[in-house]
Design a protein around this motif. Structure first.
Motif, PDB file in Angstrom:
ATOM      1  N   VAL A 232     -70.202 -58.962 114.033  1.00  0.00           N
ATOM      2  CA  VAL A 232     -71.017 -57.765 113.783  1.00  0.00           C
ATOM      3  C   VAL A 232     -72.275 -58.126 113.000  1.00  0.00           C
ATOM      4  CG1 VAL A 232     -69.904 -57.033 111.623  1.00  0.00           C
ATOM      5  CG2 VAL A 232     -70.840 -55.315 113.199  1.00  0.00           C
ATOM      6  N   TRP A 233     -72.192 -59.130 112.168  1.00  0.00           N
ATOM      7  CA  TRP A 233     -73.363 -59.640 111.448  1.00  0.00           C
ATOM      8  C   TRP A 233     -74.402 -60.149 112.457  1.00  0.00           C
ATOM      9  CZ3 TRP A 233     -72.566 -63.118 106.520  1.00  0.00           C
ATOM     10  CH2 TRP A 233     -73.792 -63.292 105.883  1.00  0.00           C
ATOM     11  N   ALA A 234     -73.924 -60.968 113.412  1.00  0.00           N
ATOM     12  CA  ALA A 234     -74.825 -61.505 114.438  1.00  0.00           C
ATOM     13  C   ALA A 234     -75.395 -60.401 115.318  1.00  0.00           C
ATOM     14  CB  ALA A 234     -74.076 -62.526 115.285  1.00  0.00           C
ATOM     15  N   LEU A 235     -74.602 -59.366 115.584  1.00  0.00           N
ATOM     16  CA  LEU A 235     -75.080 -58.251 116.399  1.00  0.00           C
ATOM     17  C   LEU A 235     -76.244 -57.543 115.707  1.00  0.00           C
ATOM     18  CD1 LEU A 235     -74.575 -56.612 119.005  1.00  0.00           C
ATOM     19  CD2 LEU A 235     -73.017 -55.173 117.670  1.00  0.00           C
ATOM     20  N   GLY A 236     -76.144 -57.344 114.411  1.00  0.00           N
ATOM     21  CA  GLY A 236     -77.234 -56.738 113.657  1.00  0.00           C
ATOM     22  C   GLY A 236     -78.485 -57.603 113.676  1.00  0.00           C
ATOM     23  N   GLU A 237     -78.298 -58.915 113.543  1.00  0.00           N
ATOM     24  CA  GLU A 237     -79.442 -59.824 113.589  1.00  0.00           C
ATOM     25  C   GLU A 237     -80.111 -59.801 114.954  1.00  0.00           C
ATOM     26  OE1 GLU A 237     -77.705 -63.535 112.376  1.00  0.00           O
ATOM     27  OE2 GLU A 237     -78.250 -63.207 110.266  1.00  0.00           O
ATOM     28  N   TRP A 238     -79.313 -59.671 116.009  1.00  0.00           N
ATOM     29  CA  TRP A 238     -79.871 -59.577 117.365  1.00  0.00           C
ATOM     30  C   TRP A 238     -80.717 -58.317 117.520  1.00  0.00           C
ATOM     31  CZ3 TRP A 238     -78.485 -55.904 121.215  1.00  0.00           C
ATOM     32  CH2 TRP A 238     -79.035 -56.151 122.476  1.00  0.00           C
ATOM     33  N   LEU A 239     -80.232 -57.199 117.003  1.00  0.00           N
ATOM     34  CA  LEU A 239     -81.006 -55.957 117.067  1.00  0.00           C
ATOM     35  C   LEU A 239     -82.309 -56.071 116.284  1.00  0.00           C
ATOM     36  CD1 LEU A 239     -78.163 -53.312 116.637  1.00  0.00           C
ATOM     37  CD2 LEU A 239     -79.569 -53.637 118.675  1.00  0.00           C
ATOM     38  N   ALA A 240     -82.252 -56.719 115.140  1.00  0.00           N
ATOM     39  CA  ALA A 240     -83.460 -56.879 114.328  1.00  0.00           C
ATOM     40  C   ALA A 240     -84.484 -57.751 115.038  1.00  0.00           C
ATOM     41  CB  ALA A 240     -83.095 -57.475 112.975  1.00  0.00           C
ATOM     42  N   GLN A 241     -84.013 -58.815 115.664  1.00  0.00           N
ATOM     43  CA  GLN A 241     -84.921 -59.751 116.327  1.00  0.00           C
ATOM     44  C   GLN A 241     -85.488 -59.178 117.622  1.00  0.00           C
ATOM     45  OE1 GLN A 241     -83.197 -63.586 117.092  1.00  0.00           O
ATOM     46  NE2 GLN A 241     -85.028 -64.403 118.035  1.00  0.00           N
ATOM     47  N   GLU A 242     -84.640 -58.557 118.419  1.00  0.00           N
ATOM     48  CA  GLU A 242     -85.055 -58.109 119.743  1.00  0.00           C
ATOM     49  C   GLU A 242     -85.727 -56.740 119.729  1.00  0.00           C
ATOM     50  OE1 GLU A 242     -84.886 -59.825 122.632  1.00  0.00           O
ATOM     51  OE2 GLU A 242     -84.158 -61.553 121.468  1.00  0.00           O
ATOM     52  N   TYR A 243     -85.341 -55.881 118.788  1.00  0.00           N
ATOM     53  CA  TYR A 243     -85.822 -54.498 118.825  1.00  0.00           C
ATOM     54  C   TYR A 243     -86.467 -54.038 117.516  1.00  0.00           C
ATOM     55  CZ  TYR A 243     -83.216 -54.527 123.138  1.00  0.00           C
ATOM     56  OH  TYR A 243     -82.761 -54.855 124.394  1.00  0.00           O
ATOM     57  N   LYS A 244     -86.639 -54.978 116.589  1.00  0.00           N
ATOM     58  CA  LYS A 244     -87.360 -54.711 115.333  1.00  0.00           C
ATOM     59  C   LYS A 244     -86.731 -53.592 114.507  1.00  0.00           C
ATOM     60  CE  LYS A 244     -90.077 -57.781 116.990  1.00  0.00           C
ATOM     61  NZ  LYS A 244     -89.807 -59.195 116.619  1.00  0.00           N
ATOM     62  N   LEU A 245     -85.431 -53.414 114.637  1.00  0.00           N
ATOM     63  CA  LEU A 245     -84.714 -52.465 113.796  1.00  0.00           C
ATOM     64  C   LEU A 245     -84.336 -53.152 112.484  1.00  0.00           C
ATOM     65  CD1 LEU A 245     -82.386 -50.925 116.512  1.00  0.00           C
ATOM     66  CD2 LEU A 245     -84.237 -49.720 115.348  1.00  0.00           C
ATOM     67  N   GLU A 246     -84.290 -52.399 111.424  1.00  0.00           N
ATOM     68  CA  GLU A 246     -83.859 -52.955 110.139  1.00  0.00           C
ATOM     69  C   GLU A 246     -82.334 -52.963 110.107  1.00  0.00           C
ATOM     70  OE1 GLU A 246     -84.240 -52.164 105.306  1.00  0.00           O
ATOM     71  OE2 GLU A 246     -85.277 -50.845 106.741  1.00  0.00           O
ATOM     72  N   ALA A 247     -81.753 -54.134 109.953  1.00  0.00           N
ATOM     73  CA  ALA A 247     -80.288 -54.263 109.957  1.00  0.00           C
ATOM     74  C   ALA A 247     -79.843 -55.058 108.742  1.00  0.00           C
ATOM     75  CB  ALA A 247     -79.808 -54.933 111.232  1.00  0.00           C
ATOM     76  N   GLU A 248     -78.884 -54.515 107.996  1.00  0.00           N
ATOM     77  CA  GLU A 248     -78.370 -55.163 106.803  1.00  0.00           C
ATOM     78  C   GLU A 248     -76.851 -55.276 106.904  1.00  0.00           C
ATOM     79  OE1 GLU A 248     -78.025 -54.514 101.932  1.00  0.00           O
ATOM     80  OE2 GLU A 248     -79.142 -53.077 103.178  1.00  0.00           O
ATOM     81  N   PHE A 249     -76.348 -56.495 106.823  1.00  0.00           N
ATOM     82  CA  PHE A 249     -74.903 -56.712 106.785  1.00  0.00           C
ATOM     83  C   PHE A 249     -74.399 -56.517 105.366  1.00  0.00           C
ATOM     84  CE2 PHE A 249     -71.202 -59.474 106.059  1.00  0.00           C
ATOM     85  CZ  PHE A 249     -70.329 -58.936 106.975  1.00  0.00           C
ATOM     86  N   ILE A 250     -73.378 -55.692 105.196  1.00  0.00           N
ATOM     87  CA  ILE A 250     -72.774 -55.458 103.886  1.00  0.00           C
ATOM     88  C   ILE A 250     -71.307 -55.887 103.960  1.00  0.00           C
ATOM     89  CG2 ILE A 250     -72.109 -53.737 102.166  1.00  0.00           C
ATOM     90  CD1 ILE A 250     -74.599 -52.169 102.876  1.00  0.00           C
ATOM     91  N   ASP A 251     -70.953 -56.843 103.132  1.00  0.00           N
ATOM     92  CA  ASP A 251     -69.596 -57.393 103.134  1.00  0.00           C
ATOM     93  C   ASP A 251     -68.765 -56.707 102.058  1.00  0.00           C
ATOM     94  OD1 ASP A 251     -67.474 -58.973 103.886  1.00  0.00           O
ATOM     95  OD2 ASP A 251     -68.064 -60.668 102.614  1.00  0.00           O
ATOM     96  N   ILE A 252     -67.826 -55.892 102.482  1.00  0.00           N
ATOM     97  CA  ILE A 252     -66.876 -55.256 101.555  1.00  0.00           C
ATOM     98  C   ILE A 252     -65.680 -56.199 101.420  1.00  0.00           C
ATOM     99  CG2 ILE A 252     -65.443 -53.254 101.085  1.00  0.00           C
ATOM    100  CD1 ILE A 252     -68.457 -52.655 101.128  1.00  0.00           C
ATOM    101  N   ASP A 253     -65.531 -56.808 100.279  1.00  0.00           N
ATOM    102  CA  ASP A 253     -64.517 -57.851 100.098  1.00  0.00           C
ATOM    103  C   ASP A 253     -63.128 -57.348 100.462  1.00  0.00           C
ATOM    104  OD1 ASP A 253     -63.661 -60.487  99.117  1.00  0.00           O
ATOM    105  OD2 ASP A 253     -62.634 -59.316  97.576  1.00  0.00           O
ATOM    106  N   ASN A 254     -62.380 -58.200 101.138  1.00  0.00           N
ATOM    107  CA  ASN A 254     -61.015 -57.866 101.557  1.00  0.00           C
ATOM    108  C   ASN A 254     -60.211 -59.150 101.580  1.00  0.00           C
ATOM    109  OD1 ASN A 254     -58.655 -57.140 102.944  1.00  0.00           O
ATOM    110  ND2 ASN A 254     -59.719 -55.652 104.209  1.00  0.00           N
ATOM    111  N   PRO A 255     -59.163 -59.270 100.770  1.00  0.00           N
ATOM    112  CA  PRO A 255     -58.399 -60.514 100.712  1.00  0.00           C
ATOM    113  C   PRO A 255     -57.486 -60.741 101.906  1.00  0.00           C
ATOM    114  CG  PRO A 255     -57.394 -58.881  99.295  1.00  0.00           C
ATOM    115  CD  PRO A 255     -58.673 -58.276  99.808  1.00  0.00           C
ATOM    116  N   ALA A 256     -57.290 -59.703 102.725  1.00  0.00           N
ATOM    117  CA  ALA A 256     -56.364 -59.830 103.866  1.00  0.00           C
ATOM    118  C   ALA A 256     -56.956 -60.699 104.972  1.00  0.00           C
ATOM    119  CB  ALA A 256     -56.044 -58.453 104.415  1.00  0.00           C
TER     120      ALA A 256
END
Length: 256
Positions: A232-256
């Protein structure tokens, strides 16, 4: 970009029509019509939604969304609060499950393999849309060295089942590796049958240890969340690169 145009682009990129899944892929909760700012994350948890609200996001894209098969359809309790927060703040929620596991470029398996130096990925099953895959390292490594590589890349120590604990003829070095991120531990038997030296997934079950030991295959449980951050991180980067949308990956920590 219009919300439905974004859905069309994502559906097409991830080829969702070709994949049968356990939950609906695409736009799950409708928000405002125009999308400029996107937050991406692994799971549509309350913490991720609250972060999206705080940064005034128009949309959230996740790997784990809502409305799973056999799930209680009532919007109450935890689920009701999550969806109410999305609706009150007019935020679109898009979710892509299996399509984001198997995509050859942006998929969780593909991105994890790239990070770990596993090359030439191929289907582990006969289906070309196989969920588990396998590939090879350019140079074979010891189980201990590969465990250290995983810990360095994912920032967490994997649970390791060393085939040498029981098998009479284990691989002493690892080169051919099977992968299924998330809850893919059940594919270890297929990986062993296909001659893999090692298998990686997110979760581990009680029987996984015995499968590894008795079939002579090294096993690394690297965390469901940790192994599924990167698609999903890479998907956001693809949207930012190809379509100039602002995309921010937010990692909610999860030990599982």
């Amino acid at each position: 970009m219009n919300q439905f145009e974004l859905e069309r682009l994502l559906n097409q990129k991830l080829n969702i029509a070709a994949i049968s899944d356990y939950a609906p892929n695409g736009l799950q909760v409708e928000g405002r019509a125009e999308i400029h700012k996107i937050v991406t994350g692994v799971t549509a948890s309350q913490a991720l939604i609250d972060k999206a609200v705080a940064c005034n996001a128009d949309a959230i894209i996740v790997h784990h969304g809502y409305f799973w098969k056999n799930e209680d359809p009532c919007l109450r309790g935890m689920k009701g609060k999550r969806i109410k927060t999305l609706l009150v703040n007019d935020i679109n929620l898009y979710a892509y499950h299996l399509p984001l596991d198997v995509h050859p470029e942006l998929g969780n398996n593909a991105r994890l393999a790239k990070l770990l130096g596993i090359e030439n990925l191929r289907p582990l099953e006969s289906d070309t849309l196989s969920i588990p895959v396998f590939g090879q390292l350019a140079q074979p490594v010891s189980p201990a060295d590969f465990s250290q590589r995983i810990e360095r890349v994912l920032k967490r120590k994997p649970t390791v089942c060393n085939a040498e604990e029981l098998s009479q003829n284990p691989p002493h070095l690892i080169r051919k590796i099977g992968i299924c991120t998330g809850g893919g531990q059940g594919y270890i038997d297929l990986a062993a049958a296909q001659g893999c030296d090692a298998f990686i997934s997110g979760e581990i079950s009680e029987q996984t240890t015995h499968s590894a030991r008795e079939q002579g295959i090294h096993y690394f449980a690297c965390g469901h969340h940790a192994t599924e951050r990167y698609g999903v991180w890479a998907l956001g980067e693809w949207l930012a690169q190809e379509y100039k949308l602002e995309a921010e990956f937010i990692d909610i920590d999860n030990p599982a």
